[in-house]
Scaffold this motif. Structure first.
Motif, PDB file in Angstrom:
ATOM      1  N   LYS A   2      34.786  48.266  36.841  1.00 34.35           N
ATOM      2  CA  LYS A   2      35.778  47.249  36.496  1.00 34.35           C
ATOM      3  C   LYS A   2      37.018  47.875  35.875  1.00 34.35           C
ATOM      4  N   LEU A   3      38.174  47.532  36.430  1.00 38.61           N
ATOM      5  CA  LEU A   3      39.471  47.948  35.898  1.00 38.61           C
ATOM      6  C   LEU A   3      40.214  46.717  35.405  1.00 38.61           C
ATOM      7  N   THR A   4      40.623  46.724  34.162  1.00 37.91           N
ATOM      8  CA  THR A   4      41.449  45.657  33.600  1.00 37.91           C
ATOM      9  C   THR A   4      42.890  46.160  33.504  1.00 37.91           C
ATOM     10  N   ILE A   5      43.819  45.377  34.006  1.00 33.44           N
ATOM     11  CA  ILE A   5      45.239  45.739  33.954  1.00 33.44           C
ATOM     12  C   ILE A   5      45.940  44.797  32.981  1.00 33.44           C
ATOM     13  N   THR A  30      35.659  48.331  41.929  1.00 30.72           N
ATOM     14  CA  THR A  30      35.284  47.190  42.781  1.00 30.72           C
ATOM     15  C   THR A  30      35.787  45.863  42.229  1.00 30.72           C
ATOM     16  N   GLU A  31      36.218  45.868  40.974  1.00 31.68           N
ATOM     17  CA  GLU A  31      36.690  44.629  40.341  1.00 31.68           C
ATOM     18  C   GLU A  31      37.956  44.918  39.543  1.00 31.68           C
ATOM     19  N   VAL A  32      38.984  44.122  39.779  1.00 31.43           N
ATOM     20  CA  VAL A  32      40.242  44.254  39.054  1.00 31.43           C
ATOM     21  C   VAL A  32      40.524  42.947  38.330  1.00 31.43           C
ATOM     22  N   VAL A  33      40.739  43.024  37.034  1.00 30.47           N
ATOM     23  CA  VAL A  33      41.084  41.849  36.241  1.00 30.47           C
ATOM     24  C   VAL A  33      42.529  41.990  35.775  1.00 30.47           C
ATOM     25  N   LEU A  34      43.356  41.044  36.148  1.00 33.54           N
ATOM     26  CA  LEU A  34      44.752  41.034  35.718  1.00 33.54           C
ATOM     27  C   LEU A  34      44.879  40.183  34.461  1.00 33.54           C
ATOM     28  N   HIS A  35      45.487  40.751  33.425  1.00 33.60           N
ATOM     29  CA  HIS A  35      45.754  39.959  32.226  1.00 33.60           C
ATOM     30  C   HIS A  35      47.242  39.925  31.966  1.00 33.60           C
ATOM     31  N   ASP A  36      47.748  38.738  31.671  1.00 31.55           N
ATOM     32  CA  ASP A  36      49.147  38.571  31.303  1.00 31.55           C
ATOM     33  C   ASP A  36      49.261  37.294  30.484  1.00 31.55           C
ATOM     34  N   LEU A  37      50.351  37.182  29.752  1.00 32.78           N
ATOM     35  CA  LEU A  37      50.592  35.956  28.974  1.00 32.78           C
ATOM     36  C   LEU A  37      51.262  34.883  29.809  1.00 32.78           C
ATOM     37  N   ASP A  38      51.741  35.237  30.996  1.00 32.57           N
ATOM     38  CA  ASP A  38      52.523  34.340  31.843  1.00 32.57           C
ATOM     39  C   ASP A  38      51.743  34.002  33.104  1.00 32.57           C
ATOM     40  N   ASP A  67      43.387  35.256  28.827  1.00 30.12           N
ATOM     41  CA  ASP A  67      42.530  35.489  27.664  1.00 30.12           C
ATOM     42  C   ASP A  67      42.276  36.993  27.534  1.00 30.12           C
ATOM     43  N   LEU A  68      42.856  37.630  26.528  1.00 21.73           N
ATOM     44  CA  LEU A  68      42.771  39.077  26.384  1.00 21.73           C
ATOM     45  C   LEU A  68      41.335  39.542  26.165  1.00 21.73           C
ATOM     46  N   ASP A  69      40.613  38.889  25.294  1.00 20.67           N
ATOM     47  CA  ASP A  69      39.241  39.316  25.020  1.00 20.67           C
ATOM     48  C   ASP A  69      38.374  39.230  26.269  1.00 20.67           C
ATOM     49  N   GLU A  70      38.545  38.173  27.026  1.00 24.69           N
ATOM     50  CA  GLU A  70      37.801  38.028  28.279  1.00 24.69           C
ATOM     51  C   GLU A  70      38.125  39.172  29.240  1.00 24.69           C
ATOM     52  N   ALA A  71      39.394  39.550  29.295  1.00 26.60           N
ATOM     53  CA  ALA A  71      39.809  40.620  30.199  1.00 26.60           C
ATOM     54  C   ALA A  71      39.212  41.958  29.786  1.00 26.60           C
ATOM     55  N   ARG A 132      36.407  47.287  19.674  1.00 24.91           N
ATOM     56  CA  ARG A 132      35.362  46.312  19.329  1.00 24.91           C
ATOM     57  C   ARG A 132      34.656  45.749  20.557  1.00 24.91           C
ATOM     58  N   LEU A 133      35.418  45.467  21.618  1.00 24.01           N
ATOM     59  CA  LEU A 133      34.864  44.744  22.765  1.00 24.01           C
ATOM     60  C   LEU A 133      34.478  45.645  23.936  1.00 24.01           C
ATOM     61  N   ALA A 134      35.112  46.806  24.043  1.00 25.48           N
ATOM     62  CA  ALA A 134      34.832  47.718  25.165  1.00 25.48           C
ATOM     63  C   ALA A 134      34.888  49.159  24.668  1.00 25.48           C
ATOM     64  N   PRO A 135      34.015  49.519  23.733  1.00 24.58           N
ATOM     65  CA  PRO A 135      34.101  50.833  23.082  1.00 24.58           C
ATOM     66  C   PRO A 135      33.896  52.013  24.024  1.00 24.58           C
TER      67      PRO A 135
END
Length: 445
Positions: A2-5, A30-38, A67-71, A132-135
């Motif tokens: 998983k890659l979070t951007i 195999t999984e890309v999560v896009l995070h943005d405020l917009d 949701d940043l924590d979810e990402a 804290r969430l992804a050490p």
């Protein structure tokens, strides 16, 4: 994997996804999560990515969230490419600085300090959440000012945050190409800070080919840096500087050119990208076509004012392809699969440059493996380069101190100590001007 951007609605995200689509090996993302405020930007970029993946079987799955924590949860790699304040903030950075007669570029001088002051608190919050969430995640930082932000995050993540930049890669590629060498087979002796470094040698089969380049007027004047800096100046330096050093070596001309420009770079990009995101609101818009067209214009106008000042002409077609996404992919591959490689990266010094302490983030060649990036021992910089590196690192430390303490006085000190800000009174005016236009600097008291 998983890659979070972070900054997933950013314009250059399709470059990263496009690089991922070329990776078919075991252990790939195999999984890309896009995070943005917009939300609207996320939707626009997701449409481009969907078209990119349409002809690629088993393409990485893409999801988007605000949701940043979810990402962050469960991420193996986190790619940070946020822009605090957006392109409007960048345009304001430029405008306020130029009004005081100093450079407002987003990573160099007053503009870089302003950008850092509002970005560091956000980057630190992200680093704490990652811890804290992804050490076990590795953070790849492309958020500017890249070296400064990487150092801020490293105080919470240690060596699990690595900064990347495409400037050294592009510079090394251009030098190798001019010398008729394969960039993949060349060892590039590059040392400095982000956007403040020099190529001091390029070795092929154990032989340093840089002296041959410096001795040949035709070769030396045939590529971007030769045109930008001039053959005589490069020969005087005995090295090839990163293109961003043009702001230092030709500062007066650069400031004048930016003041005379119809639009600053930030204002141009803000208008250009606003048109792209507006176009993406139409359901019938060809997302990938629109993105390709906008990107080509963006790349062709990169550092246009500097090239105009130097009479360097248009950028070569081979220099319009970016490159940071390839660095990111190579870095992820090396760590995830223990595919050992050498990359120029922003990492903690750990004694590499004796003039800086161990925790100072520098930009140097690194050996990368499953345990991360390890800076390679390098020869000391010459005095003129050491002076610049130490001065700018000192400024970065004042920015970090101001961001941590909220001290307006320390922020003034950061501006006043920068080599491209010529007066303490100008520094005070800059802090006043920036706090007036940036709500994100309200913490400075």
């Amino acid at each position: 994997m998983k890659l979070t951007i972070l900054g997933g609605g950013g314009f250059r995200v399709p470059l990263v996804y496009g690089a991922l689509l070329t990776d078919r090996a075991e252990g790939r993302v195999t999984e890309v999560v896009l995070h943005d405020l917009d939300d609207s930007r996320l939707y626009a970029v997701a449409r481009v990515l969907d078209e990119q993946a349409s002809a690629v079987p088993d393409a990485p799955r893409v999801t988007a969230t605000t949701d940043l924590d979810e990402a962050l949860r469960g991420a193996d790699f986190i790619f940070s490419a946020i822009r605090v304040g957006g392109l409007e903030g960048r345009a304001n950075d430029e405008r306020v600085a130029l009004a005081e007669g100093v450079l407002g570029q987003e990573t160099v001088g007053a503009g870089g300090i302003a950008y850092g002051l509002r970005t560091v608190p956000v980057a630190v919050d992200i680093a704490r959440r990652v811890a804290r969430l992804a050490p076990d995640a590795w953070v790849i930082n492309f958020t500017n000012p890249a070296g400064l932000v990487t150092e801020a995050m490293s105080r919470h993540l240690g060596d699990r945050v690595i900064g990347i930049c495409d400037s050294p890669v592009g510079l090394g590629r251009r030098i190798a190409r001019v010398l008729g060498a394969d960039p993949k087979q060349a060892w590039i002796d590059y040392v400095g800070l982000n956007h403040l470094g020099w190529v001091r040698g390029l070795r092929v089969a154990g032989r340093d080919e840089l002296p041959r380049l410096l001795a040949d007027d035709d070769l030396l004047g045939s590529f971007e840096e030769g045109k930008l800096f001039g053959v005589d100046w490069l020969r005087s330096l005995g090295a090839i500087p990163n293109e961003y050093l043009h702001y230092y070596y030709f500062n007066r001309e650069a400031v004048r050119s930016y003041q005379q420009a119809e639009k600053t770079r930030g204002a141009f990009l803000a208008d250009q990208q606003a048109r792209f995101y507006e176009e993406m609101k139409r359901p019938d818009a060809a997302a990938l076509t629109a993105w390709d067209r906008t990107r080509a214009e963006r790349e062709a106008t990169y550092m246009a004012e500097n090239r105009e000042t130097a009479g360097a002409g248009e950028r070569d077609a081979d220099d319009l392809s970016g490159g940071y996404e390839k660095v990111a992919l190579a870095l992820m591959r090396a760590i995830a699969r223990d595919e050992r490689t050498t990359l120029i990266l922003n990492v903690r010094n750990q004694g590499t440059l004796a003039v800086l302490d161990a925790d100072a983030v520098i930009e140097v060649p690194c050996l990368v493996d499953a345990n991360g990036a390890h800076p390679v021992a390098v020869a000391p910089l010459p005095d003129h380069a050491t002076g610049l590196v130490c001065a700018v690192k000192g400024v970065e430390r004042e920015v970090l101190a101001a961001a941590e303490s909220g001290s307006r006085t320390t922020a003034v000190k950061a501006f006043a100590l920068h080599p491209l800000v010529d007066s303490v009174n100008v520094a005070r005016k800059l802090v006043a001007g920036y706090t007036d236009v940036h709500p994100g600097l309200a913490y400075l008291r």
